[in-house]
Scaffold this motif. Structure first.
Motif, short mmCIF file in Angstrom:
data_model
loop_
_atom_site.label_atom_id
_atom_site.label_comp_id
_atom_site.label_asym_id
_atom_site.label_seq_id
_atom_site.Cartn_x
_atom_site.Cartn_y
_atom_site.Cartn_z
N LEU A 16 0.84 -1.20 0.00
CA LEU A 16 0.00 0.00 0.00
C LEU A 16 0.87 1.24 0.00
N SER A 17 0.27 2.34 -0.40
CA SER A 17 0.90 3.65 -0.31
C SER A 17 0.17 4.41 0.78
N ALA A 18 0.92 5.11 1.63
CA ALA A 18 0.28 5.80 2.74
C ALA A 18 0.97 7.11 3.07
N PHE A 19 0.15 8.06 3.49
CA PHE A 19 0.65 9.29 4.11
C PHE A 19 0.52 9.07 5.60
N ARG A 20 1.63 9.22 6.33
CA ARG A 20 1.63 9.04 7.78
C ARG A 20 2.50 10.14 8.39
N SER A 21 1.86 11.03 9.14
CA SER A 21 2.61 12.11 9.79
C SER A 21 3.31 11.57 11.04
N THR A 22 4.11 12.39 11.67
CA THR A 22 4.80 11.96 12.89
C THR A 22 3.84 11.73 14.05
N SER A 23 2.63 12.30 13.96
CA SER A 23 1.65 12.16 15.05
C SER A 23 0.67 11.01 14.84
N SER A 24 0.88 10.19 13.80
CA SER A 24 -0.07 9.10 13.54
C SER A 24 0.67 7.82 13.19
N ASP A 25 -0.08 6.73 13.22
CA ASP A 25 0.47 5.41 12.91
C ASP A 25 -0.66 4.51 12.45
N PHE A 26 -0.32 3.40 11.83
CA PHE A 26 -1.32 2.39 11.49
C PHE A 26 -0.68 1.02 11.55
N ARG A 27 -1.51 0.02 11.78
CA ARG A 27 -1.07 -1.37 11.85
C ARG A 27 -1.98 -2.19 10.94
N VAL A 28 -1.43 -3.28 10.37
CA VAL A 28 -2.19 -4.13 9.45
C VAL A 28 -2.34 -5.52 10.06
N LEU A 29 -3.57 -6.04 9.98
CA LEU A 29 -3.89 -7.36 10.49
C LEU A 29 -4.52 -8.19 9.39
N TYR A 30 -4.53 -9.51 9.57
CA TYR A 30 -5.15 -10.41 8.61
C TYR A 30 -5.92 -11.50 9.34
N SER A 31 -6.92 -12.02 8.66
CA SER A 31 -7.69 -13.16 9.14
C SER A 31 -7.77 -14.15 7.99
N LEU A 32 -7.59 -15.42 8.27
CA LEU A 32 -7.57 -16.44 7.22
C LEU A 32 -8.80 -17.34 7.31
N ASP A 33 -9.31 -17.73 6.14
CA ASP A 33 -10.36 -18.75 6.06
C ASP A 33 -9.68 -20.05 5.69
N ARG A 34 -9.81 -21.04 6.57
CA ARG A 34 -9.19 -22.34 6.32
C ARG A 34 -10.28 -23.38 6.13
N SER A 35 -10.03 -24.31 5.23
CA SER A 35 -11.04 -25.34 4.94
C SER A 35 -11.25 -26.27 6.13
N ASP A 36 -10.24 -26.46 6.98
CA ASP A 36 -10.37 -27.37 8.12
C ASP A 36 -11.03 -26.72 9.34
N SER A 37 -11.33 -25.42 9.27
CA SER A 37 -11.94 -24.74 10.41
C SER A 37 -13.08 -23.83 9.97
N SER A 38 -13.95 -24.33 9.13
CA SER A 38 -15.01 -23.50 8.58
C SER A 38 -16.05 -23.09 9.62
N GLU A 39 -16.20 -23.84 10.68
CA GLU A 39 -17.20 -23.52 11.69
C GLU A 39 -16.66 -22.63 12.81
N ILE A 40 -15.34 -22.37 12.78
CA ILE A 40 -14.71 -21.56 13.82
C ILE A 40 -14.39 -20.18 13.22
N GLU A 41 -14.85 -19.13 13.88
CA GLU A 41 -14.54 -17.79 13.39
C GLU A 41 -13.08 -17.47 13.69
N GLN A 42 -12.35 -17.08 12.67
CA GLN A 42 -10.93 -16.81 12.81
C GLN A 42 -10.70 -15.40 13.34
N ALA A 43 -9.77 -15.26 14.27
CA ALA A 43 -9.43 -13.95 14.84
C ALA A 43 -8.42 -13.25 13.93
N PHE A 44 -8.36 -11.94 14.03
CA PHE A 44 -7.37 -11.19 13.28
C PHE A 44 -6.02 -11.31 13.96
N GLU A 45 -4.98 -11.44 13.14
CA GLU A 45 -3.61 -11.55 13.64
C GLU A 45 -2.78 -10.44 13.03
#
Length: 127
Positions: A16-45
């Motif tokens: 991604l391209s981002a504008f980030r000043s010295t007074s701000s920040d951002f973090r990126v998380l992901y959640s995966l859909d796996r075929s072996d855990s379709s009934e379990i809601e996956q948490a963001f990591e």
């Protein structure tokens, strides 16, 4: 939104391209859909971040300790100057096979007049 894949993947990269000043920040998380855990809601990591990875010879990264993932980019990116957008890359390898994923971006700052701004978001899943 969840991105569904026609073939399973084991690695995820976000660019991604981002504008980030010295007074701000951002973090990126992901959640995966796996075929072996379709009934379990996956948490963001959190993506590992540059403080928690070691660079390898083949342009890859090895995660030092998964419990210390912080959602930062793969390399250090300095804060932006007046409307300057900088490139960020987030990578996680050696995941269990997944058939879909969701990306979440969390932003924070101390100056409401200068929030982070993101454009050109791309996500790539590979095996």
């Amino acid at each position: 939104n969840t991105v569904s894949l026609s073939k399973p993947a084991t690695s995820l990269k976000v660019l991604l391209s981002a504008f980030r000043s010295t007074s701000s920040d951002f973090r990126v998380l992901y959640s995966l859909d796996r075929s072996d855990s379709s009934e379990i809601e996956q948490a963001f990591e959190l993506f590992p971040g540059f403080k928690n990875t070691t660079k390898t010879d083949d342009d890859g990264f090895i995660v030092t300790d998964e419990s210390k993932n912080d959602g930062r980019s793969d390399t250090i990116v300095t804060p932006s100057e007046s409307n300057q957008f900088k490139e960020y890359q987030f990578t996680v390898d050696n995941l269990p096979e997944f058939t879909g994923f969701t990306i979440k971006i969390v932003m924070s700052g101390t100056n409401q007049a200068q929030p982070p701004r993101i454009k050109d978001l791309r996500a790539i899943a590979v095996r």
